[in-house]
Write an enzyme that holds these catalytic residues in place. Structure first.
Site, PDB file in Angstrom:
ATOM      1  N   GLU A  53      32.103   4.368  -0.981  1.00 50.98           N
ATOM      2  CA  GLU A  53      32.739   5.028   0.456  1.00 50.98           C
ATOM      3  C   GLU A  53      31.713   6.206   1.073  1.00 50.98           C
ATOM      4  OE1 GLU A  53      36.358   4.330  -2.428  1.00 50.98           O
ATOM      5  OE2 GLU A  53      34.038   4.842  -2.746  1.00 50.98           O
ATOM      6  N   ARG A 185      22.852 -10.922 -19.834  1.00 48.95           N
ATOM      7  CA  ARG A 185      22.479  -9.779 -20.797  1.00 48.95           C
ATOM      8  C   ARG A 185      22.392  -8.364 -19.589  1.00 48.95           C
ATOM      9  NH1 ARG A 185      17.714 -11.857 -24.657  1.00 48.95           N
ATOM     10  NH2 ARG A 185      18.935 -12.809 -26.220  1.00 48.95           N
ATOM     11  N   ARG A 208      14.110 -10.375 -19.977  1.00 51.36           N
ATOM     12  CA  ARG A 208      13.018 -10.542 -19.543  1.00 51.36           C
ATOM     13  C   ARG A 208      12.971 -11.661 -18.494  1.00 51.36           C
ATOM     14  NH1 ARG A 208      13.497 -10.971 -24.715  1.00 51.36           N
ATOM     15  NH2 ARG A 208      13.451 -13.399 -25.008  1.00 51.36           N
TER      16      ARG A 208
END
Length: 357
Positions: A53, A185, A208
């Site tokens: 907001e 992940r 990665r």
């Protein structure tokens, strides 16, 4: 555009904060003028940064007289890392606020709506409410129970094995599925495995293949017997070990490397999973990804501690291998654990099955 369309846009913006704002919720905001034209868009970018907001109002120099704001979660009304969003909305001259769902945080929980209405602002609640609640399901669980949302994830062959009989599992799924896992992940606060997976695979458990931050690495090592030269203990990011053995010398050596060790023990000498989850919740872990082997997966299922499951099914056969789920103590098909909200999606050569418990 209708209210639902603007709320859908707010949700799309909110999702951009996945993996960056936790344990705060993902929130997006859209400000629209009296003619239905979008004046500004914004979302909560990182934990500690401006809430959605305030982010959107900042783009309007904090002034939006007569405008309507769409936000997927009730605006906060308390001081935290940032001032109350209700205060900024009122001062900006917003005339109408459309909210997707109420905030379950006891510090808010309808109070934000009340403050806005007391200031003469028209407030409507419940537009795309199910979608708004679902987006922040991890936050909702964490803030109301103190426990993280638990996702069990594994890759398996067509004949239901997560590894060969010898324990080899790299790689069952294809590169696209692996990239999807790394995205999951990145969107999680912590990733958990058991001792066996740590010893066999020597994983790094890092992000990665996609852009994102590394989650906290968590290992269940009941006997505190894992070797010190594992990647989990010699490479960043941080690692936390839960154990039931208080081996002072080993604990001191691990802590010297910056590894946190928490000893928890139930009556059977095992690590009590729910207590471990509560410890993670205290650390602000709202979403936990479990990538453990069959023993860990089975324990979470038997104790009713899993919320969601991701299964990557690869088009291969492994023959006699290791199963992702062991004995659940069931004696008839009627007792089977049933998934809800099941979806299927093709990820490269693999099939992703998702469901809720």
């Amino acid at each position: 555009m209708e209210d639902r369309d603007f709320m859908a846009l707010a949700l799309k913006l909110a999702r951009r904060g996945a993996g960056w704002v936790s344990p705060n919720p993902m929130v997006g905001a859209v400000v629209v003028d009296g003619e239905g034209r979008i004046m500004a868009k914004g979302y909560h970018r990182r934990f500690g940064d401006l809430h959605a907001e305030r982010e959107v109002l900042k783009r309007l120099n904090w002034k939006a007289p007569g405008a309507t704001m769409y936000v997927n979660l009730e605006p906060c009304c308390h001081y935290g890392k940032t001032p109350p969003c209700t205060e900024a909305i009122i001062h900006a001259g917003i005339k109408r606020v459309v909210v997707g769902t109420l905030d379950p945080n006891p510090l808010v929980a309808g109070k934000g709506i009340g403050i806005l209405r007391s200031a003469g602002i028209q407030v409507e609640v419940g537009v795309l409410e199910e979608e708004c609640r679902d987006l922040n399901r991890a936050f909702f669980k964490w803030v109301t129970t103190g426990l993280p949302w638990v996702i069990l994830k594994w890759a398996q062959s067509l004949d239901g094995s997560i590894a060969t009989a010898s324990g080899h599992s790299q790689w069952i799924s294809g590169p696209q599925a692996l990239r999807h896992t790394h995205r999951l992940r990145a969107e999680s606060d912590a990733i958990l495995i058991g001792r066996e997976t740590a010893a066999l695979d020597n994983p790094r458990l890092t992000v990665r293949l996609v852009k994102g931050k590394n989650p906290l690495r968590v290992v269940l090592d009941t006997s505190l017997s894992l070797p010190m030269d594992l990647n989990l203990f010699t490479t960043p990011p941080p690692t936390l070990i839960f154990t039931s053995e208080e081996k002072r010398g080993k604990i001191a050596a691990l802590r010297e490397r910056g590894i946190e060790v928490i000893a928890l023990r139930d009556a059977d000498g095992k690590i009590p999973l729910k207590a471990a989850l509560r410890e993670l919740g205290k650390k602000g872990i709202a979403q936990l990804l479990v990538e453990g082997g069959g023993k860990v997966i089975t324990s979470f299922l038997k104790e009713g501690l899993a919320d969601e499951i991701y299964i990557f099914i690869a088009p291969i056969f492994l023959g006699v291998g290791r199963s992702p789920v062991r004995d659940l103590g069931l004696r008839s098909v009627k007792q089977a654990m049933k998934l809800k909200k099941v979806t299927y999606k093709r990820i490269g050569q693999d099939l992703l099955l998702r469901g809720r418990l």
